[in-house]
Write an enzyme that holds these catalytic residues in place. Structure first.
Site, short mmCIF file in Angstrom:
data_model
loop_
_atom_site.label_atom_id
_atom_site.label_comp_id
_atom_site.label_asym_id
_atom_site.label_seq_id
_atom_site.Cartn_x
_atom_site.Cartn_y
_atom_site.Cartn_z
CG HIS A 56 -1.71 -1.20 1.43
ND1 HIS A 56 -2.56 -1.68 0.45
CD2 HIS A 56 -1.80 -2.06 2.47
CE1 HIS A 56 -3.15 -2.79 0.90
NE2 HIS A 56 -2.70 -3.04 2.11
CG HIS A 219 -6.14 -5.86 1.10
ND1 HIS A 219 -6.98 -4.97 1.72
CD2 HIS A 219 -5.03 -5.92 1.87
CE1 HIS A 219 -6.42 -4.52 2.82
NE2 HIS A 219 -5.24 -5.07 2.94
#
Ligand SMILES: Nc1ncnc2c1ncn2[C@@H]1O[C@H](COP(=O)(O)OP(=O)(O)O)[C@@H](O)[C@H]1O
Ligand SMILES: Nc1ncnc2c1ncn2[C@@H]1O[C@H](COP(=O)(O)OP(=O)(O)O)[C@@H](O)[C@H]1O
Ligand SMILES: [Mg+2]
Ligand SMILES: [Mg+2]
Ligand SMILES: [Mg+2]
Ligand SMILES: [Mg+2]
Lengths: 332, 211, 332, 211
Positions: A56, A219
């Site tokens: 991320h 995700h």
């Protein structure tokens, strides 16, 4: 799979080496996979920790520094860190005023930080409080489910509570502030492509060239629904409408983030932001601050997410306070 | 025919689980790709490798084995499955006590304690489309078999079969826990990855105890 | 083609609207497609302009602001701006001390800025000087060819000469400084995928999953050669070796930029930077400053480029001087 | 049979060029994809559209037409082709003077002035794999044809054929100018996009003048 990596199983360890080499202002504990400020903050101030799966970036390591986080615990790609990492970081950053854990609402993250909180309190007596972000309006909330995902609001929350801790607010005040931010912000995301998890070696999902996913997290999971690929003007509606429908943001000044998912270039984010700004304006949302760029990504996914936080003078003051991290830097 | 699970047997069980996870890791990740984040296989490969490495030298009681295994999973896996499987073995070990073998009844108590641990950690109910949908029926079936006089190997085989049934039953379910819940009805039509790995755990036990 | 855009022919106009909405500190002239500082610099200071094709964001518009550029002229995607845009910007930013044009060495860019310089001098009498960056070691230099491409060094040069102009150095000094930076920096780039030009609608070149391009520029053009996809450790060698072979950088302190091409996520850039840092260290290049991120991109291309500038105390001082742009910000 | 290019004819020529660029724009961009940056087609579509829009009301001399066309290309195309084609028309217009038609010889002078402009702007030599490889032979052939007594239409047809030959001849060349030069020997085996568009310009002229 085409990536600038070595052994897919070593991506995290290799990335941490690069982060250490790129940022002398950070200290990297490779054994525990924790990223610290090279210069710890003064005694008596609340410390702020976050962490989660990797992939991320810049979140969370890129937000460690004066005015924001004290440490970030890096899990494997898309896998939350383990309790021992969090315990290690918690005891290391405590300056006697307690530690706030910022956790994104995912079963794994919540359980690992939960275990860490129990252990840290038991082992070291450090006072630990936790705030769980859950801002993704794509997921309908319910007490019977895992609830909403924590996504883009996490970035804004880390900045704002980081400023509060830096100016000396105590743990209770920081926790209350975190809760206020949590209650006042919402996010929504879309994807044009899947991402590819290095260890998996192929795209998490297949998406035809004329389709897109609406309501994705960070995700690489598929979204809530699949729709035909749309122009930016319509994609902006898919982002703005559910956010505004879920929470009234017409009142106070708003802090807006249009976030890229990692594989989308800045020129496209600007095209989309032009449409988003038009819609927010038409809806009477007074935008006071804005971020356009990659802040909370999903590996190489092409896509974007919108986060809108209903602020007030106090939140704007904390937002504008100096921050000196690789991911956000101003006023220093 | 063995009517106990010895300490060596328990270690062999974990080795067999590790082998199964390695052999079917891609399949677990594929299942997780459909309704999760494509890492369940790599998470358990990493975790079971760490466990086997941590078991040499081998602990000298079932309690120590459970604690070592649980802590290793908790500290090496992360995600949802780390705390869940970790809690399973931590609670199982605590329930076993400082013994070096478990008879059929004792194994039942131990398995039940582990599964209760997963439940309290994850707050999952039957039908939430999680590993508990495989583990719950498995321990119930195991206890019933032992109560009916089956030997430990037969009871374990029955438990593994019940787990497999529970795993298959997750396919039509709409997930209410874990990442899959974010997909809402799009989670329907896919087997839950954790229920698949949990079935491998019980099948490994049955293989280890097979005469 | 999957992009967050509306009409492919309107990408630039739409992006400029987004840039204007996202950055109140900038002023956008939509007719001439020029991005200005909202607050012009003081009279008597040299003004700095750059520009080029769009699709390289944040370059150049993201580098407009105190301590860096005064204006950026945005051309169509991968197409240099036209002389009239440059003339407009040049006359607008001149504060009586003359204007430096920073041009990347491409036939089109050079010819359009050349025509603009002639026109500006004629029309308005503004004194215009030009520096042409040509740092790409993938292209062998020669007087019979178009010479080397201007790539990553342009970012470092804009920062350094911007600081010099801000501190009041005159045009001759700024030009000499620009030349010094030009002579002391080199770059090399690789690509894992092609980019897709919106108006073209499909990838500029096809690249098999097991192949990569070595020696690419920033316009999606194929590189000098195609080789099997390699791990980051070997890719780092493909970047570092030709740069060091072309120019001795072991002497002074070095400013290093590892740049992402637009479609490569930060975690991969960090993995690669770890390898690059190792090689530079082994080669005895004393790295004093570093940038890792997307600074001069090629739309959605996956890949990276390395730029190494041999600096000295003076260049480091100018590098560290305050800069306040969306693309680079520190010391403010 | 027309033996001059009138002002209307010259405007028709530009219209025919615009139509050709629209029809073959994708092809030009494809050529540019192979050895450039995939925008030659869209650059010329944008430029020729701007030109036709700028020509209404139509200029009243060939000189004014050349200036208007050249400035419009320069200010709307960008890249390499903008200044190059722009310079072609600026110089051509200047060479034409305040006339309203060009006979065969005058057209030769005008074309030569335009091509010399491209040469001095781009510094390309024959064999560098640029539009000049089409335009150079084209003007030489035109002049020779006129010297040999051919009428304006026949000379224009010969010039277009020579341009096409020059375009095809760029395929085996290694580029020394423009973006393609960055590819070194990888530029071999591809036709230069600018030589292709330049050929369209002369073919449009030939079509316009065709009896
Ligand atoms: N609350 C819960 N209770 C029980 N099991 C759960 C819960 N949440 C998730 N799981 C199990 O965890 C599995 C996913 O594990 P894994 O992919 O390793 O972790 P993550 O979801 O964090 O990536 C799911 O398939 C499910 O069986
Ligand atoms: N120095 C030069 N002299 C003559 N023609 C050139 C030169 N450089 C480039 N060209 C021509 O320009 C063409 C490319 O035009 P275009 O693609 O529109 O511009 P750009 O290369 O800036 O993208 C090439 O195919 C070539 O024919
Ligand atoms: Mg995970
Ligand atoms: Mg998972
Ligand atoms: Mg171009
Ligand atoms: Mg081109």
């Amino acid at each position: 799979m085409k990536k600038l990596i070595n052994d897919p199983a070593a991506v995290l360890a290799d990335a941490l080496r690069g982060i250490e080499a790129a940022h002398p202002e950070l200290r990297v504990d490779h054994q525990h996979r924790v990223i610290y400020r090279a210069e710890p903050k003064q005694d008596g101030k609340v410390a702020i920790i976050s962490g989660g799966g990797s992939g991320h970036e810049p979140l969370h390591g890129g937000f460690v520094g004066p005015g924001m986080l004290d440490a970030a615990c890096a899990g494997e790609v898309f896998t939350s860190p383990t309790p021992d990492q969090v315990v290690e970081a918690t005891t290391a950053v405590d300056r006697g005023a307690g530690v706030l854990h910022i956790v994104k609402n995912y079963t794994g993250d919540v359980m690992n930080f939960e275990m860490a909180g129990e252990l840290a309190a038991a082992d070291s007596g450090v006072r630990v409080e936790t705030v769980v972000t859950a801002d993704d309006v794509a997921v309908q909330d319910s007490t019977y489910t895992a609830g909403r995902r924590g996504v883009g609001l996490t970035v804004l929350l880390e900045k704002i509570v980081g400023a509060a801790a830096e100016e000396g607010q105590d743990l209770d005040a920081v926790v209350a502030l975190a809760q206020r931010v949590n209650d006042s912000g919402r996010s929504m995301g879309i994807a044009l492509t899947s991402c590819t998890v290095p260890a998996a070696g192929r795209p998490t999902f297949d998406l035809p060239d004329d389709q897109m996913e609406v309501g994705v997290g960070i995700h690489g999971e598929p979204g809530r629904r699949r729709v035909p690929l749309a122009p930016a003007s319509e994609i902006a509606e898919m982002l703005v409408e559910p956010v505004l429908a879920d929470h009234d943001l017409t009142g106070g000044p708003a802090i807006v983030m249009l976030n890229g998912m990692g594989g989308t270039p800045l020129i496209e984010l600007y095209v989309l932001y032009g449409e988003v700004a038009r819609l927010l304006d038409a809806a009477g949302v007074p935008v006071a601050r804005r971020l356009v760029g990659n802040y909370i990504t999903s590996l190489d996914m092409a896509g974007a997410s919108l986060t809108v936080l209903g602020a007030d003078d106090d939140l704007l003051r904390l937002w504008d306070a100096p921050v000196d991290t690789s991911g956000l830097r101003w006023g220093v | 025919m063995a009517d106990t699970l010895t300490l060596e047997g328990a270690i062999a069980w974990l080795g067999a689980f590790r082998d199964a996870v390695h052999e079917h890791g891609d399949h677990l990740t594929e299942l997780d790709s459909a309704i999760g984040d494509a890492d369940h296989g790599s998470n358990l490969v990493r975790g079971t490798d760490a466990v086997m490495a941590a078991l040499d030298p081998p602990p000298d009681t079932v309690a120590a084995l459970g604690k070592k295994t649980g802590m290793t999973l908790v500290t090496s896996v992360g995600g949802a499955s780390g705390p869940l499987y970790g809690t399973f073995f931590l609670r199982a070990g605590a329930a076993a006590g400082d013994v070096t073998e478990l008879d059929a009844a004792a194994l039942g108590t131990v398995l039940r304690a582990g599964v209760d641990g997963i439940r309290s950690r994850g707050k999952a109910e039957l039908g939430d489309k999680t590993m508990y949908d495989a583990l719950g029926p498995a321990v119930d079936t195991y206890d019933a078999a032992v109560a009916a006089g089956d030997d430990i190997a037969t009871a374990a085989r029955a438990a593994a079969a019940a787990a497999a049934e529970g795993r298959d039953a997750t396919e039509p379910m709409e997930a209410r826990k874990g990442r899959a819940s974010y997909l809402g009805e799009r989670s329907v039509g896919h087997v839950d990855p954790g229920s698949a790995s949990a079935t491998m755990l019980l099948e490994a036990l049955a293989r280890t105890l097979a005469p």
